[in-house]
Enzyme design. Structure first.
Site, PDB file in Angstrom:
ATOM      1  CB  SER A 294      -0.930  -0.083   1.203  1.00  0.00           C
ATOM      2  OG  SER A 294      -1.863   0.935   1.168  1.00  0.00           O
TER       3      SER A 294
ATOM      4  CG  ASP B 159      -3.445  -0.716  -1.483  1.00  0.00           C
ATOM      5  OD1 ASP B 159      -3.455   0.475  -1.133  1.00  0.00           O
ATOM      6  OD2 ASP B 159      -3.837  -1.630  -0.739  1.00  0.00           O
TER       7      ASP B 159
ATOM      8  CD  GLU C 244      -8.214   4.099   9.058  1.00  0.00           C
ATOM      9  OE1 GLU C 244      -7.495   4.020  10.056  1.00  0.00           O
ATOM     10  OE2 GLU C 244      -8.087   3.375   8.058  1.00  0.00           O
ATOM     11  CB  ALA C 245      -7.519  11.757   9.310  1.00  0.00           C
TER      12      ALA C 245
HETATM   13  C1  G16 Z   1      -3.636   0.426   6.398  1.00  0.00           C
HETATM   14  C2  G16 Z   1      -4.999   0.215   7.005  1.00  0.00           C
HETATM   15  C3  G16 Z   1      -5.568   1.552   7.432  1.00  0.00           C
HETATM   16  C4  G16 Z   1      -4.589   2.254   8.375  1.00  0.00           C
HETATM   17  C5  G16 Z   1      -3.209   2.353   7.731  1.00  0.00           C
HETATM   18  C6  G16 Z   1      -2.139   2.880   8.651  1.00  0.00           C
HETATM   19  O1  G16 Z   1      -3.763   1.230   5.272  1.00  0.00           O
HETATM   20  O2  G16 Z   1      -5.830  -0.416   6.081  1.00  0.00           O
HETATM   21  O3  G16 Z   1      -6.796   1.315   8.044  1.00  0.00           O
HETATM   22  O4  G16 Z   1      -5.029   3.530   8.678  1.00  0.00           O
HETATM   23  O5  G16 Z   1      -2.798   1.062   7.319  1.00  0.00           O
HETATM   24  O6  G16 Z   1      -2.007   2.015   9.730  1.00  0.00           O
HETATM   25  P1  G16 Z   1      -0.880   2.178  10.807  1.00  0.00           P
HETATM   26  O7  G16 Z   1      -1.003   3.577  11.326  1.00  0.00           O
HETATM   27  O8  G16 Z   1      -1.177   1.135  11.820  1.00  0.00           O
HETATM   28  O9  G16 Z   1       0.455   1.998  10.129  1.00  0.00           O
HETATM   29  P2  G16 Z   1      -2.999   0.888   3.924  1.00  0.00           P
HETATM   30  O10 G16 Z   1      -3.596   1.853   2.956  1.00  0.00           O
HETATM   31  O11 G16 Z   1      -1.543   1.142   4.197  1.00  0.00           O
HETATM   32  O12 G16 Z   1      -3.288  -0.526   3.676  1.00  0.00           O
END
Ligand code: G16
Length: 543
Positions: A65, A278, A370-371
C-alpha cells in the site's frame, strides 16, 4: 487432509528466513519484500483453509500500500469483502511464526478447532500491486495454494478494492455486481453518469481534475475509468508509473507532509486527487492564489458525504439511521462540525478499517473514514431494501427522486472497502450536485492545525494504548508526560501509537496554531524517543 506436501515445499522452496516474531498488523503482514517469501507461501496455505472453512472464495492481495517500494505485504479478504476475521489473524500469526516442520501441526489445529471439511476444493482470488517484488511473492502464494490443491484465479495487477469487489460479487452470486475488473468499472461509472445527468459544469463546479497516481496501480485503473468517463470528466494524469512508487507523491505523502505532490503542475485552484500505492485511500488538495497548500482529507470527505446523505434522507422522507465513524486521527474541528452542525452521531474506533467498519455496522447508513483518506459508506440490509423499494415507488412523487439518488450513491460507492477511485467519484458527484469548487468545500469548517511524526524505537511493542488509542498505557509515565505537554497548548491534543504497517511509532498533535502544533508534536516525539527506547537521532522539529 495430508499436510506433508505443505511441509516439504516449505522446507525445500520457501524456508523460514526470519527468526523474530512477526505479527498480523493493521492490514495484514508487512515488511521488507525480501523477508516475505515464506510468509506469502504460508498465506497461500491459510487462505486455502479459510476458503474451506467459509465454503467461499477468499481474496489475497499482495501489496504494501502506502509503504515505500522496497516493502511488501499481504492482505486477506473474507467472503463478503471484509478484512480477515480477527480470530483468523491469530491463526495467521501462529502459522507465520511456526518452524517449517511445525506448519503441519498449526494447520491440523486450525482444521480441528474450526471443524473444517477438507474434502472440498478451496478457491482463492489473487491480485497484486505494481511493486517489482509482487510478481515473485504472488508465485509464493500460488505455491501455498497449490500445496493444498486450491483452485486459483489470478487477477494480475489490480487495486486492493478490486479484489474486495470481485470476491464479494462471486460469493453473493453476482448480486453486488459482475465479479470481473470490467464489472467493477462498469458498476461505478454507470451510477456516476446517472447521478450527473444534469450536465458537467454547475455553478462553481468544473469537471477538471489532476490525478496523482502515486506511480502505482491507481494510475492504471484510472486510465481505464478515464476512458469510460470521457465527456463527463477531464482527468489529467500524473505520477503514472515512471517514478518510484509513493515517493514524494500519492495520498500518504500529501497527507503526512502536507505538501503538493511532485510532478503535478502547480495550477491555482485546480483539484488534485492523490491515491496511495494500492488505490484504497484518497486525498484532495489545491493551491490557493498565494500558492499556499490546502488539503481535504478523509475527515472532509466523510463530512461531505454525511451532509449529502442527510439531505437525500430528508428529500426522500426515509426514516433510516445515519452515523459516522472516525479514528483518533480525526481533526477535532471535523468532529465538532459533524456533531454540532450536521447533528449526525459520531463514534471513534481504533486505527484500521476493520475497526471503523465494525462500528459503522450499527447504523442503517454508516459513513466511516480515517483521516488518511481510507473509508467508505456501508448500508444495512434494512437500509438497502428501504432505499431500493422507495426508488422504485412512483407513488412517492418527489420523494422517489431522493431515494433514487440514494440508490445511485449505493452503486457508486464500493461498500466492500475504502476505495480511492469510487470515493473520488462520489466526491465529484456531491461537489457537482452542490455546484461547489474545492474552495467552497474547504469553507465548511476550519481544520485545527495538525502534525504527524514518526519515531524509530528498538521495539514498538513497548507502546500499548487504550480508549481507541487516545491514551498510552505503557511505557509507564509516558501518558503523564504527554498530558503535561498538551496542557500548555491552547486547543492542544496529542497521542502516540505503534504503527501496524511500519516499524515506527506514530505521533499526532493538534493545537491552535501550526507553530504550536509542530512544537507540541516535536516535544511528544522526543518524549517517545526518550521513554520508549528511541534509536538513531532525536526527532527533528518539523518545518
Ligand atoms: C492500512 C490500514 C488503514 C490504516 C493504515 C495505517 O492502510 O488499512 O486502516 O489507517 O494502514 O495504519 P498504521 O497507522 O497502523 O500503520 P494501507 O492503505 O496502508 O493498507
Amino acid at each position: 487432509m495430508d499436510f506433508s506436501k505443505a511441509v516439504s515445499v516449505a522446507k525445500d522452496e520457501y524456508p523460514k528466513t526470519v527468526e523474530k516474531t512477526i505479527k498480523y498488523g493493521t492490514a495484514g503482514f508487512r515488511s521488507k519484500a525480501e523477508e516475505l517469501d515464506f510468509v506469502m507461501y504460508r498465506m497461500g496455505l491459510l487462505a486455502s483453509l479459510r476458503s474451506l472453512n467459509k465454503k467461499a472464495v477468499i481474496g489475497v492481495v499482495i501489496t504494501a500500500s502506502h509503504n515505500p517500494e522496497c516493502d511488501n505485504g499481504v492482505k486477506l479478504v473474507d467472503p463478503m469483502g471484509e478484512m480477515l476475521a480477527q480470530e483468523w489473524e491469530v491463526y495467521a500469526t501462529d502459522l507465520v511464526n511456526a518452524k517449517d516442520e511445525g506448519i503441519a501441526d498449526v494447520l491440523k489445529n486450525i482444521v480441528k478447532e474450526c471443524k473444517i471439511d477438507t474434502s472440498k476444493e478451496p478457491f482463492i482470488f489473487i491480485g497484486r500491486d505494481t511493486r517489482p517484488s509482487s510478481d515473485r511473492l504472488r508465485d509464493a502464494v500460488l505455491a501455498g495454494a497449490n500445496a493444498l490443491n486450491a483452485k486459483v484465479k489470478d487477477f494480475g495487477i489490480v487495486s486492493t478494492p478490486v479484489i474486495h469487489f470481485v470476491v464479494t460479487c462471486h460469493n453473493d452470486g453476482g448480486k453486488y455486481g459482475e465479479p470481473t475488473e470490467d464489472g467493477y468499472y462498469k458498476k461505478m461509472t454507470q451510477a456516476f453518469k446517472k447521478l450527473r445527468s444534469s450536465g458537467t459544469t454547475v455553478g462553481n463546479y468544473k469537471p477538471d481534475i489532476y490525478f496523482d497516481g502515486a506511480n502505482g496501480v491507481g494510475a492504471l485503473m484510472m486510465a481505464e475509468i478515464a476512458k469510460l468517463l470521457e465527456g463527463d470528466m477531464n482527468i489529467e494524469m500524473y505520477n503514472t508509473g515512471d517514478g518510484v512508487l509513493n515517493h514524494e507523491c500519492g495520498a500518504d505523502f500529501v497527507k503526512v507532509q502536507q505538501r503538493w505532490p511532485n510532478n503535478v503542475p502547480k495550477t491555482v485552484s485546480k483539484r488534485c486527487v492523490s491515491v496511495d500505492g494500492d488505490a484504497d485511500r484518497v486525498i484532495y488538495s489545491y493551491l490557493d492564489e498565494d500558492k499556499r497548500y490546502h488539503m481535504l482529507d478523509g475527515d472532509r470527505i466523510a463530512t461531505l458525504y454525511a451532509g449529502y446523505i442527510q439531505e437525500l434522507l430528508t428529500v426522500s422522507g426515509l426514516d433510516l439511521s445515519l452515523g459516522l465513524v472516525q479514528t483518533a486521527y480525526a481533526n477535532g474541528a471535523s468532529t465538532e462540525y459533524i456533531n454540532k452542525k450536521l447533528g449526525v452521531p459520531v463514534g471513534c474506533a481504533k486505527t484500521g478499517v476493520k475497526h471503523v467498519h465494525h462500528l459503522a455496522l450499527q447504523y442503517d447508513i454508516g459513513v466511516y473514514f480515517e483521516a488518511n483518506g481510507h473509508g467508505t459508506i456501508i448500508f444495512s440490509k434494512k437500509g438497502r431494501e428501504t432505499i431500493r423499494a422507495a426508488a422504485n415507488d412512483a407513488s412517492l412523487g418527489a420523494k422517489q427522486a431522493g431515494a433514487a439518488r440514494l440508490a445511485d450513491v449505493m452503486d457508486i460507492i464500493n461498500e466492500t472497502v475504502g476505495d480511492a477511485i469510487s470515493d473520488m467519484l462520489l466526491v465529484e458527484t456531491v461537489l457537482h450536485a452542490r455546484g461547489w469548487s474545492i474552495e467552497d468545500w474547504k469553507k465548511t469548517y476550519t481544520d485545527l492545525p495538525n502534525r504527524q511524526m514518526k519515531v524509530s524505537v528498538a521495539d514498538r511493542a513497548v507502546i500499548t494504548t487504550t480508549d481507541a488509542e487516545r491514551v498510552c498505557v505503557t511505557p509507564e509515565g509516558l501518558q503523564e508526560t504527554i498530558n503535561k505537554l498538551v496542557s500548555s497548548y491552547p486547543k492542544g491534543r496529542a497521542f502516540v501509537r505503534p504503527s501496524g504497517t511500519e516499524d515506527i511509532v506514530r505521533v499526532y498533535a493538534e493545537a491552535a496554531t501550526q507553530k504550536e502544533t509542530d512544537e507540541l508534536a516535536h516535544k511528544v516525539a522526543c518524549a517517545v524517543f526518550e521513554q520508549a527506547g528511541g534509536v538513531g537521532q532525536l526527532p527533528k522539529l518539523p518545518h
